[in-house]
Design an enzyme around this catalytic site. Structure first.
Site, PDB file in Angstrom:
ATOM      1  CG  LEU A 541      -6.423  16.663   1.487  1.00 19.56           C
ATOM      2  CD1 LEU A 541      -6.924  16.932   0.077  1.00 19.56           C
ATOM      3  CD2 LEU A 541      -7.382  17.234   2.508  1.00 19.56           C
ATOM      4  N   GLY A 542      -4.600  12.599   2.663  1.00 17.14           N
ATOM      5  CA  GLY A 542      -4.614  11.147   2.706  1.00 17.14           C
ATOM      6  C   GLY A 542      -3.444  10.600   1.940  1.00 17.14           C
ATOM      7  CE  LYS A 543       2.074   6.248   1.760  1.00 22.20           C
ATOM      8  NZ  LYS A 543       1.850   5.331   0.647  1.00 22.20           N
ATOM      9  N   GLY A 544      -2.731   7.820  -1.036  1.00 20.97           N
ATOM     10  CA  GLY A 544      -3.333   6.887  -1.995  1.00 20.97           C
ATOM     11  C   GLY A 544      -2.265   6.069  -2.660  1.00 20.97           C
ATOM     12  N   GLY A 545      -2.659   5.298  -3.628  1.00 21.46           N
ATOM     13  CA  GLY A 545      -1.726   4.466  -4.359  1.00 21.46           C
ATOM     14  C   GLY A 545      -0.636   5.304  -5.005  1.00 21.46           C
ATOM     15  N   GLY A 547       0.592   8.234  -3.879  1.00 24.10           N
ATOM     16  CA  GLY A 547       1.478   8.934  -2.946  1.00 24.10           C
ATOM     17  C   GLY A 547       0.616   9.750  -2.019  1.00 24.10           C
ATOM     18  CE  LYS A 563      -5.164  11.425  -6.121  1.00 22.16           C
ATOM     19  NZ  LYS A 563      -5.819  10.572  -7.071  1.00 22.16           N
ATOM     20  CG  ASP A 664      -7.474  -0.373  -5.681  1.00 18.32           C
ATOM     21  OD1 ASP A 664      -8.093  -1.263  -5.061  1.00 18.32           O
ATOM     22  OD2 ASP A 664      -6.586   0.329  -5.163  1.00 18.32           O
TER      23      ASP A 664
END
Ligand SMILES: *[C@@H]1O[C@H](CO)[C@@H](O)[C@H](O)[C@H]1NC(C)=O
Ligand SMILES: *[C@@H]1O[C@H](CO)[C@@H](O)[C@H](O)[C@H]1NC(C)=O
Ligand SMILES: *[C@@H]1O[C@H](CO)[C@@H](O)[C@H](O)[C@H]1NC(C)=O
Ligand SMILES: *[C@@H]1O[C@H](CO)[C@@H](O)[C@H](O)[C@H]1NC(C)=O
Ligand SMILES: *[C@@H]1O[C@H](CO)[C@@H](O)[C@H](O)[C@H]1NC(C)=O
Ligand SMILES: *[C@@H]1O[C@H](CO)[C@@H](O)[C@H](O)[C@H]1NC(C)=O
Ligand SMILES: *[C@@H]1O[C@H](CO)[C@@H](O)[C@H](O)[C@H]1NC(C)=O
Ligand SMILES: *[C@@H]1O[C@H](CO)[C@@H](O)[C@H](O)[C@H]1NC(C)=O
Ligand SMILES: *[C@@H]1O[C@H](CO)[C@@H](O)[C@H](O)[C@H]1NC(C)=O
Ligand SMILES: *[C@@H]1O[C@H](CO)[C@@H](O)[C@H](O)[C@H]1NC(C)=O
Ligand SMILES: *[C@@H]1O[C@H](CO)[C@@H](O)[C@H](O)[C@H]1NC(C)=O
Length: 858
Positions: A541-545, A547, A563, A664
């Site tokens: 789905l995506g990459k966040g802070g 992982g 996550k 953030d």
């Protein structure tokens, strides 16, 4: 002397209230800081009061109790102020009903005025009596004695908070009602007798000389109502057209219009006598009084003429005075006094005086104590959270435990002499409650009895409560909640309490299967089970802070976001464990505008955080319009998204203790669900990353994303809630402009500066996102842009709090909805210099009278 004396009967004087008020359709003070409410006014539209030109708003935004009623037609009067045409009444069992006035300044002095005219609004012809409270402090007893007469109660108080609740309390002597409510700020130097521990309640405010002209705003910038009075049988009026100046350090700022008239006895050797009667009530059986007399000489006296008179109260000389020509001075008692039930004031010319006494104006106040201690603040915030979660209405208004007679239903309070009241018992049994048991209940530290039985509660019992029940400090009841997890066992429709999620890790083709003990809103325990290899679900789905974020499905079908972080990534074991620990905190944080955590697990080298799935992705994707399948957001949608995400952040700041700083805040950390509802994501994670420890992670590392970083945080390395406000301001600008936080034009320039440059030239159209195709309300866009620029002020002290931001955005959204409906923009006209003419007949409560001539001429 008695034969020449004249007596004014000032008993039970009420300040006539004209009324009037405000732009407060949206609950905000107007440019004077005034809030003016017409209680019981139907609809959303306010109006401008004829006499004062102040904007009055309906009261719906200030209270959620009571019903609107129009007074009976026979009592309607075109000469009377419009606020008296309708009332809000509070029938029913609830002992207390409150109005909340917001956006006030803590520590500032305010004049608060409540106005009443019964007008047989309920057709019962029954005149009620009830109590009035300013916050938790008793203010006065309202005793309605004539259905046709307008009556006002006024208090001058110093507010401890940024809001004030005005509460009407049913004392069993009739249904409370109210016609109008005004609040006016005063400089703290005014009325020095009012301070943090004592308030002044008005008994009389007289303007001597004129017969029929009430002076109010704008002649009196503080909008006090000066009641005209003269008895022409006994007194002559002396007037001047010259301005009466204030003395230095004027503590009362009586308007010149009031000072320009005096009364003086016809008989040159006569005296002026004034009388009032004490007005005791159950809280103040023997009230204390402050008397303030205002004097100015209006005649230029010849040489060898002198006007000097002594002032006595109940035959005790309190001073003598020689008024100065065209300067306002006052005579007042600094210490309140208390005498018999009757007070006589005599102004008597001294032996060497050649002129008879005069008086320009008079104010009489009784003293109230404002030292009542409100309920323990922790308890108030906990019970407020519970009130919100369960949407409790009823009498959950005002302070939960104070006054005692208004204690909220279902609560028991503990009172001690040395500390604030606390909540000791909560009985919510058989209340049809659904959902989880709020964690906030465990914040009630004095709670000894909690009865939740007979509801449809689900999830598990917060562990803190269980612990207290086990050590017998809390009597806990929760039977007859069929869906509640008890002793670690949760009822499940499938009969199997365990749910699995499957996720694949691309590249490594590793699958975790996680068993979640509970599908309820607050899972108690998540355990990782065996690891399997499949590749059924393989969607990043995506990459966040944290992982990579994967799409997952719980065994029973719920979509989730997972996550996943591996130990082999750049994190030490210590942080890894810290994260797990912290996740337990995060799992307790629930708010409709925060992406909720469903569970977490640690299995070998993997740690997974399981969140609710937000199908519409990040706000940033919508703003950038990168996904062409996504339609353009409308202005109303944008506003709603800003308000919802602001509420999420506010909760982190206000609802969490200590406040949780996101660190953030940015458009990619605001996620949207299928209904385009916005929720804040990734809160708290930066905190973990930023833990001070002996590893490579330390507080000296700046957390955040370029374009969103608070310059003050950048300089000090100390993030505050105002750092989040800054980031949020940038998000607001993105929503207005549809642009990135850093523009390349071609030089890089921050969006903040870009917008500032254009707004300085008044060019709002030049900044608005063209994808809205011009469909927006310019005022509301301006307002949001202004809020954004305030949020992004360089100095954090100048930025609003998230609570302020929420209130202002709510106002914008109300405007927007109002635009679709019909809320007119009310304007305030300060231009009028004419005096306020009000008909005494409709406003006067008790006619002033003289001993010698009976009721005075009006
Ligand atoms: C206000 O004054 C105008 C002009 O005198 C009058 O027509 C109108 O009815 C008044 N409105 C109210 C609410 O009294
Ligand atoms: C009061 O009167 C106004 C104006 O006539 C009307 O719009 C409103 O519905 C009435 N309110 C009630 C509660 O009857
Ligand atoms: C209320 O007012 C009426 C009429 O003036 C008076 O008789 C009565 O004593 C008052 N009640 C209280 C409690 O002050
Ligand atoms: C308020 O005024 C009263 C009377 O002068 C005084 O006793 C009290 O200490 C004052 N309170 C504060 C907080 O100044
Ligand atoms: C004025 O007062 C004096 C002294 O009290 C009195 O003798 C005199 O009769 C009064 N004059 C009138 C006209 O009442
Ligand atoms: C006030 O004056 C009235 C009338 O002259 C008198 O009856 C009463 O006793 C006086 N009260 C006091 C407290 O002096
Ligand atoms: C006020 O002054 C007059 C004239 O000097 C005197 O007769 C009177 O007694 C004084 N009042 C009091 C209450 O002492
Ligand atoms: C008039 O008399 C009063 C006391 O009765 C005194 O205080 C004042 O100074 C005198 N004024 C003049 C101008 O003599
Ligand atoms: C709870 O719900 C039932 C069924 O809907 C209803 O009859 C009952 O009055 C409700 N009880 C309360 C306290 O609201
Ligand atoms: C839960 O466990 C406690 C202590 O072991 C026991 O007393 C209680 O009856 C149990 N409750 C249920 C509903 O099983
Ligand atoms: C969004 O707005 C832009 C600019 O007005 C327009 O070109 C585009 O077609 C719109 N997108 C959709 C999906 O309507």
């Amino acid at each position: 002397m008695a034969a020449r004396s004249c007596l004014l009967l000032l008993s039970c004087l009420a300040v006539a209230a004209a009324a009037g008020m405000l732009r407060a359709a949206r609950g905000q003070p107007d440019s004077n800081g005034f809030i003016s409410i017409d209680c019981g006014l139907s609809g959303k539209a306010g109006y401008v009061d004829n006499a004062t030109k102040l904007s009055y708003s309906p009261d719906a935004g200030f209270t959620d109790a009571g019903t609107n009623n129009n007074i009976s037609a026979e009592y309607l009067s075109p000469a009377s102020s419009r606020i008296f045409d309708n009332v809000r009444s509070f029938p029913g069992a609830a002992p207390g009903s409150c109005y909340t006035l917001r956006s006030l300044v803590p520590g500032l002095k305010y004049l608060v005025r409540a106005s009443f005219k019964y007008g047989n609004y309920d057709g019962l012809r029954r005149l009620p009596m009830f109590d009035l409270y300013a916050g938790v402090n008793f203010w006065t007893t309202v005793n309605i004695t004539d259905a046709a007469v307008a009556h006002a109660e006024e208090a001058i108080v110093v507010l401890p908070d940024d809001s004030l609740q005005v509460c009407l309390v049913n004392t069993g002597a009739g249904t409370p009602f109210i016609s109008g409510l005004d609040i006016r700020p005063l400089k703290n130097s005014l009325y020095p007798q009012a301070n943090a521990t004592q308030g002044l309640v008005l008994a009389a405010r007289m303007n001597f000389g004129p017969a029929d002209t009430f002076i109010r705003y704008p002649d009196d910038p503080h909008d006090r109502a000066w009641k005209p009075w003269i008895d022409t049988m006994i007194y002559a009026e002396i007037t001047t057209t010259k301005t009466v100046q204030s003395v230095e350090d004027d503590m009362f700022e009586v308007p010149s219009a009031v000072m320009q008239t005096v009364i003086t006895p016809h008989n040159a050797s006569g005296s002026i006598q004034l009388r009032w009667e004490a007005k005791p009530n159950t809280n103040y059986p023997s009230p204390e009084y402050i008397v303030i007399m205002h004097f100015s000489e209006l005649q230029l006296l010849q040489e060898n003429t002198i006007r000097t008179f002594n002032i006595s109260i109940n035959n005790m000389i309190v001073g003598n005075i020689t008024p100065d020509y065209l300067y306002a001075d006052s005579s007042r008692n600094t210490k309140p006094f208390r005498s018999s039930n009757q007070y006589n004031i005599t102004l008597h010319a001294t032996a060497n005086s050649t002129m008879s006494p005069i008086i320009n104006a008079l104010e009489i106040f009784s003293i109230i104590s404002t030292t009542t201690v409100p309920t323990n603040t922790m308890d108030v915030s906990a019970i407020t959270t519970i009130k919100k979660q369960y949407e409790v209405k009823g009498n959950w208004m005002g302070d939960p435990c104070v006054p005692k007679t208004m204690t909220w239903d279902w609560l028991t309070c503990g009172y001690t002499i040395s500390s604030p009241p606390t909540i000791t018992g909560v009985n919510l049994s058989y209340n049809n409650l659904t959902g989880s048991i709020p964690e906030a209940l465990s914040l009630l530290s004095s709670l000894t009895v909690l009865d939740l039985s007979g509801n449809q509660l689900s999830g598990s019992i917060p562990s803190e409560l269980l612990k207290r029940a086990q050590d017998k400090s809390l009597q806990l009841r929760y039977e007859n909640n069929p869906d509640l997890c008890v002793n670690g066992t949760c009822p499940s429709p499938e009969g199997d309490p365990k749910l699995a999620i499957y996720i694949s890790v691309p590249g490594q083709r590793t699958i975790l299967s996680i068993y979640i003990m509970s599908q309820q809103a607050i899972p108690t325990e998540v355990t990782a089970m065996d690891m399997k290899i499949t590749n059924n679900f393989e969607q990043v789905l995506g990459k966040g802070g944290f992982g990579y974020v994967y799409y997952g499905i719980l065994e029973e079908g719920t979509q989730v976001a997972v996550k996943l972080r591996s130990q082999s990534s750049n994190q030490g074991v210590k942080e890894f464990l810290t994260e797990a620990e912290f996740a337990q905190t995060l799992i307790r944080i629930h708010h409709k505008n925060l992406v909720s955590m469903i569970g977490y697990c640690k299995d070998g080298e993997y740690m997974a955080l399981v969140h609710e799935y937000m199908s519409e992705g990040t706000l940033e994707e919508h703003i950038a319009g990168r996904d062409h399948n996504k339609r353009n957001l409308t202005w109303t949608e944008r506003l709603r998204i800003t308000l919802e995400s602001a509420q999420g952040l506010e909760y982190l700041h206000k609802g969490c203790s200590p406040p949780l700083i996101h660190r953030d805040v940015k458009a990619t950390n605001i996620l949207l669900n299928m209904k385009l509802e916005a929720k804040i994501a990734n809160f708290g994670l930066s905190k973990i990353f930023n833990r001070d420890s002996d590893t490579h992670v330390s507080t000296s590392i700046l957390v955040g994303t370029p374009g969103y970083i608070d310059p003050e945080y950048h300089a000090t390395m100390m993030p505050t809630t105002k750092s989040d406000v800054y980031g949020f301001g940038v998000v607001l600008l993105e929503l207005v402009t549809g642009k990135n936080p850093i523009l390349r034009t071609p030089q890089p320039i921050s969006l903040i500066h870009w917008v500032q440059q254009r707004l300085q030239c008044g060019n709002i159209e030049g900044v608005v996102d063209t994808r809205m195709n011009g469909v927006y309300d310019v005022n509301s866009v301006w307002k949001v842009a202004e809020i954004a620029l305030k949020c992004t002020a360089q100095a954090s002290a100048q930025r609003p709090t998230m609570t302020d931001v929420v209130a202002q955005l709510q106002e914008c959204l109300d405007l927007e909805y109002g635009r679709a409906g019909s809320v007119p923009e009310l304007s305030i006209d300060h231009v009028s210099k004419t005096r306020t003419i009000l008909e005494m007949d409709h406003l006067e409560r008790v006619p002033l009278s003289t001993m010698s001539s009976g009721p005075s001429a009006r």
